[in-house]
Motif scaffolding. Structure first.
Motif, PDB file in Angstrom:
ATOM      1  N   ASN A  11      25.933 -75.325   0.758  1.00 34.96           N
ATOM      2  CA  ASN A  11      27.180 -75.606   1.475  1.00 34.96           C
ATOM      3  C   ASN A  11      28.370 -75.665   0.519  1.00 34.96           C
ATOM      4  O   ASN A  11      29.452 -75.169   0.836  1.00 34.96           O
ATOM      5  N   THR A  12      28.180 -76.271  -0.664  1.00 32.70           N
ATOM      6  CA  THR A  12      29.278 -76.310  -1.624  1.00 32.70           C
ATOM      7  C   THR A  12      29.612 -74.900  -2.102  1.00 32.70           C
ATOM      8  O   THR A  12      30.780 -74.563  -2.302  1.00 32.70           O
ATOM      9  N   SER A  13      28.587 -74.070  -2.256  1.00 35.09           N
ATOM     10  CA  SER A  13      28.805 -72.683  -2.668  1.00 35.09           C
ATOM     11  C   SER A  13      29.552 -71.904  -1.588  1.00 35.09           C
ATOM     12  O   SER A  13      30.447 -71.109  -1.894  1.00 35.09           O
ATOM     13  N   LEU A  14      29.197 -72.139  -0.330  1.00 38.60           N
ATOM     14  CA  LEU A  14      29.910 -71.480   0.769  1.00 38.60           C
ATOM     15  C   LEU A  14      31.394 -71.835   0.751  1.00 38.60           C
ATOM     16  O   LEU A  14      32.249 -70.962   0.912  1.00 38.60           O
ATOM     17  N   GLY A  15      31.695 -73.104   0.544  1.00 37.60           N
ATOM     18  CA  GLY A  15      33.090 -73.538   0.512  1.00 37.60           C
ATOM     19  C   GLY A  15      33.865 -72.919  -0.635  1.00 37.60           C
ATOM     20  O   GLY A  15      35.000 -72.458  -0.460  1.00 37.60           O
ATOM     21  N   GLN A  18      34.351 -69.184   0.061  1.00 34.47           N
ATOM     22  CA  GLN A  18      35.347 -68.975   1.110  1.00 34.47           C
ATOM     23  C   GLN A  18      36.754 -69.119   0.554  1.00 34.47           C
ATOM     24  O   GLN A  18      37.639 -68.316   0.860  1.00 34.47           O
ATOM     25  N   THR A  19      36.977 -70.110  -0.301  1.00 31.26           N
ATOM     26  CA  THR A  19      38.291 -70.282  -0.932  1.00 31.26           C
ATOM     27  C   THR A  19      38.610 -69.077  -1.807  1.00 31.26           C
ATOM     28  O   THR A  19      39.745 -68.586  -1.810  1.00 31.26           O
ATOM     29  N   TRP A  20      37.622 -68.594  -2.549  1.00 32.56           N
ATOM     30  CA  TRP A  20      37.809 -67.422  -3.407  1.00 32.56           C
ATOM     31  C   TRP A  20      38.160 -66.202  -2.558  1.00 32.56           C
ATOM     32  O   TRP A  20      39.101 -65.461  -2.871  1.00 32.56           O
ATOM     33  N   LEU A  21      37.433 -65.990  -1.460  1.00 32.53           N
ATOM     34  CA  LEU A  21      37.726 -64.859  -0.571  1.00 32.53           C
ATOM     35  C   LEU A  21      39.134 -64.967   0.018  1.00 32.53           C
ATOM     36  O   LEU A  21      39.859 -63.970   0.100  1.00 32.53           O
ATOM     37  N   ASP A  22      39.530 -66.169   0.428  1.00 37.99           N
ATOM     38  CA  ASP A  22      40.870 -66.377   0.985  1.00 37.99           C
ATOM     39  C   ASP A  22      41.948 -66.045  -0.045  1.00 37.99           C
ATOM     40  O   ASP A  22      42.958 -65.405   0.277  1.00 37.99           O
ATOM     41  N   MET A  97      39.665 -55.937  -6.273  1.00 37.92           N
ATOM     42  CA  MET A  97      38.598 -55.389  -5.422  1.00 37.92           C
ATOM     43  C   MET A  97      37.213 -55.711  -5.986  1.00 37.92           C
ATOM     44  O   MET A  97      36.281 -56.005  -5.230  1.00 37.92           O
ATOM     45  N   THR A  98      37.071 -55.685  -7.303  1.00 32.97           N
ATOM     46  CA  THR A  98      35.798 -56.055  -7.921  1.00 32.97           C
ATOM     47  C   THR A  98      35.491 -57.526  -7.660  1.00 32.97           C
ATOM     48  O   THR A  98      34.355 -57.883  -7.314  1.00 32.97           O
ATOM     49  N   SER A  99      36.494 -58.371  -7.788  1.00 33.79           N
ATOM     50  CA  SER A  99      36.315 -59.796  -7.504  1.00 33.79           C
ATOM     51  C   SER A  99      35.980 -60.018  -6.033  1.00 33.79           C
ATOM     52  O   SER A  99      35.179 -60.906  -5.703  1.00 33.79           O
ATOM     53  N   LEU A 100      36.569 -59.225  -5.162  1.00 35.72           N
ATOM     54  CA  LEU A 100      36.282 -59.335  -3.733  1.00 35.72           C
ATOM     55  C   LEU A 100      34.810 -59.055  -3.459  1.00 35.72           C
ATOM     56  O   LEU A 100      34.157 -59.776  -2.696  1.00 35.72           O
ATOM     57  N   GLN A 102      32.326 -59.390  -5.590  1.00 38.85           N
ATOM     58  CA  GLN A 102      31.567 -60.510  -6.160  1.00 38.85           C
ATOM     59  C   GLN A 102      31.613 -61.729  -5.238  1.00 38.85           C
ATOM     60  O   GLN A 102      30.583 -62.381  -5.008  1.00 38.85           O
ATOM     61  N   ALA A 103      32.773 -62.044  -4.707  1.00 40.75           N
ATOM     62  CA  ALA A 103      32.914 -63.204  -3.822  1.00 40.75           C
ATOM     63  C   ALA A 103      32.128 -62.996  -2.533  1.00 40.75           C
ATOM     64  O   ALA A 103      31.481 -63.923  -2.027  1.00 40.75           O
ATOM     65  N   GLN A 104      32.172 -61.780  -1.989  1.00 39.57           N
ATOM     66  CA  GLN A 104      31.414 -61.477  -0.770  1.00 39.57           C
ATOM     67  C   GLN A 104      29.918 -61.626  -1.004  1.00 39.57           C
ATOM     68  O   GLN A 104      29.204 -62.207  -0.183  1.00 39.57           O
ATOM     69  N   ARG A 105      29.444 -61.099  -2.121  1.00 40.06           N
ATOM     70  CA  ARG A 105      28.005 -61.195  -2.432  1.00 40.06           C
ATOM     71  C   ARG A 105      27.587 -62.648  -2.641  1.00 40.06           C
ATOM     72  O   ARG A 105      26.499 -63.058  -2.225  1.00 40.06           O
ATOM     73  N   GLY A 106      28.411 -63.427  -3.304  1.00 41.29           N
ATOM     74  CA  GLY A 106      28.105 -64.840  -3.492  1.00 41.29           C
ATOM     75  C   GLY A 106      28.057 -65.585  -2.172  1.00 41.29           C
ATOM     76  O   GLY A 106      27.177 -66.428  -1.939  1.00 41.29           O
TER      77      GLY A 106
END
Length: 131
Positions: A11-15, A18-22, A97-100, A102-106
């Motif tokens: 759950n902490t990882s999801l949060g 999500q902040t990274w994706l935003d 885009m590369t970070s995006l 990575q964030a999606q995969r995480g």
């Protein structure tokens, strides 16, 4: 590690993801934001995460990119100064885009951990009911 620690950590990882994706979505949507040379450029957001003692992860802070940006020659732009210059963000879209990705995969990995943990707990409850 307790029975529900896996869910809490996921759950902490999801949060955090999500902040990274935003933040990345905010950066990408403002990649072409132009300002006049007497204003600061759009500043990209960079999420800084930190580990927790209990195994989770938190968003430590969000740092901002360079307000100087990049000067571009665009004499026809309505915000151009007397020399024809405007200020654009100093962002590398390939990095964004590369970070995006990575964030999606995480985020996806954290969702899978959550689903697997829920399935395991559900199976354990079913075993207890069968007896």
């Amino acid at each position: 590690m307790g029975a529900f620690d896996m869910l809490r950590i996921a759950n902490t990882s999801l949060g955090m993801h999500q902040t990274w994706l935003d933040s990345l979505a905010h950066n990408i949507s403002n990649a072409n934001t132009i300002t006049s040379t007497d204003e600061p450029a759009f500043q990209q957001q960079m999420v800084v995460a930190s580990s927790r003692e209990d195994g989770g992860v938190d968003v430590d802070r969000i740092e901002l990119g360079d307000a100087e940006g990049q000067l571009q020659y665009a004499p026809d732009h309505p915000l151009a100064d007397e020399d024809g210059m405007v200020r654009a963000p100093a962002m590398d879209m390939s990095v964004q885009m590369t970070s995006l990705i990575q964030a999606q995969r995480g985020f996806q990995a954290s969702v899978q951990v959550t689903k697997t943990a829920q399935d395991s707990y559900s199976s354990a409850l079913q075993i207890g009911r069968a007896q």
